[in-house]
Write an enzyme that holds these catalytic residues in place. Structure first.
Site, mmCIF file in Angstrom:
data_model
loop_
_atom_site.group_PDB
_atom_site.id
_atom_site.type_symbol
_atom_site.label_atom_id
_atom_site.label_comp_id
_atom_site.label_asym_id
_atom_site.label_seq_id
_atom_site.Cartn_x
_atom_site.Cartn_y
_atom_site.Cartn_z
ATOM 1 N N ASN A 154 -6.820 -5.217 -5.317
ATOM 2 C CA ASN A 154 -6.218 -4.137 -6.114
ATOM 3 C C ASN A 154 -4.717 -4.188 -5.874
ATOM 4 O O ASN A 154 -4.242 -3.844 -4.798
ATOM 5 C CB ASN A 154 -6.806 -2.789 -5.668
ATOM 6 C CG ASN A 154 -6.115 -1.610 -6.345
ATOM 7 O OD1 ASN A 154 -5.311 -1.788 -7.268
ATOM 8 N ND2 ASN A 154 -6.412 -0.404 -5.878
ATOM 9 N N TRP A 155 -3.985 -4.632 -6.883
ATOM 10 C CA TRP A 155 -2.534 -4.808 -6.720
ATOM 11 C C TRP A 155 -1.751 -3.518 -6.908
ATOM 12 O O TRP A 155 -0.519 -3.515 -6.777
ATOM 13 C CB TRP A 155 -2.026 -5.876 -7.694
ATOM 14 C CG TRP A 155 -2.426 -7.269 -7.318
ATOM 15 C CD1 TRP A 155 -3.035 -7.664 -6.139
ATOM 16 C CD2 TRP A 155 -2.250 -8.458 -8.087
ATOM 17 N NE1 TRP A 155 -3.237 -9.022 -6.150
ATOM 18 C CE2 TRP A 155 -2.759 -9.539 -7.327
ATOM 19 C CE3 TRP A 155 -1.697 -8.719 -9.338
ATOM 20 C CZ2 TRP A 155 -2.744 -10.849 -7.780
ATOM 21 C CZ3 TRP A 155 -1.681 -10.027 -9.798
ATOM 22 C CH2 TRP A 155 -2.194 -11.079 -9.027
ATOM 23 N N LYS A 156 -2.434 -2.435 -7.253
ATOM 24 C CA LYS A 156 -1.756 -1.142 -7.400
ATOM 25 C C LYS A 156 -0.482 -1.310 -8.245
ATOM 26 O O LYS A 156 -0.479 -2.054 -9.210
ATOM 27 C CB LYS A 156 -1.485 -0.540 -6.019
ATOM 28 C CG LYS A 156 -2.772 -0.484 -5.178
ATOM 29 C CD LYS A 156 -2.657 0.308 -3.919
ATOM 30 C CE LYS A 156 -4.006 0.309 -3.190
ATOM 31 N NZ LYS A 156 -4.040 1.149 -2.017
ATOM 32 N N HIS A 161 -10.254 5.726 -8.195
ATOM 33 C CA HIS A 161 -9.569 5.374 -6.946
ATOM 34 C C HIS A 161 -8.943 6.646 -6.365
ATOM 35 O O HIS A 161 -8.457 7.505 -7.107
ATOM 36 C CB HIS A 161 -8.501 4.305 -7.212
ATOM 37 C CG HIS A 161 -7.958 3.721 -5.948
ATOM 38 N ND1 HIS A 161 -7.049 4.386 -5.166
ATOM 39 C CD2 HIS A 161 -8.219 2.544 -5.318
ATOM 40 C CE1 HIS A 161 -6.766 3.637 -4.096
ATOM 41 N NE2 HIS A 161 -7.468 2.520 -4.172
ATOM 42 N N GLU A 215 -6.214 7.233 -5.074
ATOM 43 C CA GLU A 215 -4.825 7.474 -5.504
ATOM 44 C C GLU A 215 -4.787 8.073 -6.902
ATOM 45 O O GLU A 215 -3.899 8.865 -7.226
ATOM 46 C CB GLU A 215 -4.025 6.156 -5.419
ATOM 47 C CG GLU A 215 -3.755 5.773 -3.962
ATOM 48 C CD GLU A 215 -3.560 4.290 -3.714
ATOM 49 O OE1 GLU A 215 -3.452 3.522 -4.679
ATOM 50 O OE2 GLU A 215 -3.534 3.904 -2.528
ATOM 51 N N GLU A 228 -14.066 3.665 0.021
ATOM 52 C CA GLU A 228 -12.702 3.572 0.539
ATOM 53 C C GLU A 228 -12.334 4.875 1.243
ATOM 54 O O GLU A 228 -11.878 5.830 0.600
ATOM 55 C CB GLU A 228 -11.718 3.314 -0.610
ATOM 56 C CG GLU A 228 -11.973 2.030 -1.354
ATOM 57 C CD GLU A 228 -10.687 1.481 -1.971
ATOM 58 O OE1 GLU A 228 -10.375 0.320 -1.703
ATOM 59 O OE2 GLU A 228 -9.997 2.224 -2.694
ATOM 60 N N GLY A 237 -4.110 1.783 3.363
ATOM 61 C CA GLY A 237 -2.689 1.561 3.607
ATOM 62 C C GLY A 237 -2.200 2.030 4.961
ATOM 63 O O GLY A 237 -0.995 2.113 5.196
ATOM 64 N N SER A 275 -7.499 -1.094 4.459
ATOM 65 C CA SER A 275 -6.916 -1.942 5.498
ATOM 66 C C SER A 275 -7.777 -3.164 5.831
ATOM 67 O O SER A 275 -7.900 -3.534 7.001
ATOM 68 C CB SER A 275 -6.600 -1.122 6.758
ATOM 69 O OG SER A 275 -5.639 -0.131 6.469
ATOM 70 N N GLY A 289 -6.234 -3.969 -0.769
ATOM 71 C CA GLY A 289 -4.956 -3.550 -1.334
ATOM 72 C C GLY A 289 -3.845 -4.473 -0.865
ATOM 73 O O GLY A 289 -3.693 -5.597 -1.347
ATOM 74 N N GLY A 290 -3.081 -4.011 0.104
ATOM 75 C CA GLY A 290 -1.883 -4.711 0.569
ATOM 76 C C GLY A 290 -2.094 -6.188 0.860
ATOM 77 O O GLY A 290 -1.258 -7.031 0.487
HETATM 78 P P1 13P Z 1 -5.182 -1.293 1.584
HETATM 79 O O1 13P Z 1 -6.013 -2.563 1.702
HETATM 80 O O2 13P Z 1 -3.735 -1.558 1.379
HETATM 81 O O3 13P Z 1 -5.490 -0.356 2.716
HETATM 82 O O4 13P Z 1 -5.666 -0.552 0.227
HETATM 83 C C1 13P Z 1 -7.013 -0.353 0.003
HETATM 84 C C2 13P Z 1 -7.209 0.097 -1.390
HETATM 85 O O5 13P Z 1 -6.849 1.202 -1.756
HETATM 86 C C3 13P Z 1 -7.828 -0.845 -2.340
HETATM 87 O O6 13P Z 1 -8.197 -0.222 -3.515
#
Ligand code: 13P
Length: 252
Positions: A9-11, A95, A97, A167, A173, A213, A234-235
């Site tokens: 997920n590149w957000k 999600h 967020e 999640e 994050g 994470s 994510g990251g």
């Molecule tokens: P991180 O891997 O950066 O913690 O993010 C997880 C996430 O929200 C994937 O959708």
């Protein structure tokens, strides 16, 4: 056997150029990888570029959100038919967020899920508790509620494509990944709730991904848990080398 999904997920990261550069580096690294399904979720301006760039490969591309209606006066929104028309195959729904910053409710996630299934998109429905709820002993209640709401009125026969992502908000994050045991416990709760709503056969076939994470160092131990069927990263999915190490995790 549930085939695992490793998704990135590149957000709100990467321009179209940066996204296509990632794909150009990444595809040769994983071109012969068939053990897991690989999906990238770029931001909306990069989506069609990534779909074009992964065409004919073992990588799929999905949207990070969508509306539940086909069209209408909804500024800023994208519909399921619009996604399907550009050969988008997957979509993230609910999600944390989006729930937090775009005020997506459990009802909206339910409407979106039904719309995704109707339009042949693979929905990845995200659920997860906050730190406060976990510390109050409410993890199970939150997860059961979110799953029950998301699946309300969904038929077992039409939900073969359903994917869930667990999640925990406190792990996103933050660098503090859920332990394999914490994640396994949550995934088992989710699978039981799917069984209660859609029946045990559908629960057994539904992939439940872990997100929060995920890094190359912790992927294998998470994937070794019986109810963890992949990762939503994510990251650590932003760099092709790092994401490739996650995709190619080796179990002991
Ligand atoms: P991180 O891997 O950066 O913690 O993010 C997880 C996430 O929200 C994937 O959708």
């Amino acid at each position: 056997m549930r085939k695992r999904i490793i998704a990135g997920n590149w957000k709100m990261y990467k321009t179209p150029r940066e996204s296509v550069d990632f794909v150009a580096k990444f595809l040769p690294m994983i071109h012969d990888h068939t053990r897991d399904e690989i999906v990238l979720f770029p931001t909306s301006t990069s989506l069609s570029h990534v779909i074009e760039a992964v065409k004919g490969s073992n990588v799929r591309a999905g949207a990070q959100t969508m509306h539940w209606l086909n069209e209408g006066p909804y500024t800023g929104q994208t519909s399921p038919t619009m996604l399907a028309s550009i050969h988008c195959t997957h979509v993230l729904l609910g999600h944390s967020e989006r729930r937090m910053y775009a005020h997506e409710t459990d009802d909206m996630v339910n409407w979106k899920l039904k719309a995704a299934l109707l339009h042949g998109l693979t929905p990845v429905v995200c659920v997860g508790e906050s730190l406060e709820k976990r510390q109050s002993g409410l993890t199970e209640a939150v997860l059961r509620w979110q799953i029950a709401c998301a699946l309300n009125g969904v038929e077992p026969e039409s939900s073969a494509a359903l994917v869930i992502a667990y999640e925990p908000i406190w792990a996103i994050g933050t660098g503090s990944t859920a332990t394999p045991n914490q994640a396994q416990e949550a995934h088992a709760i989710i699978r039981r709730e799917i069984a209660a709503t859609l029946g045990s056969a559908r629960a057994e076939s539904t992939r439940i991904l872990y997100g929060g994470s995920v890094k190359p160092e912790n992927t294998a131990t998470l994937m070794a848990q019986p109810d963890i069927d992949g990762a939503l990263v994510g990251g650590a999915s932003l760099d092709p080398d790092t994401f490739c190490r996650i995709v190619k995790y080796q179990t002991a």
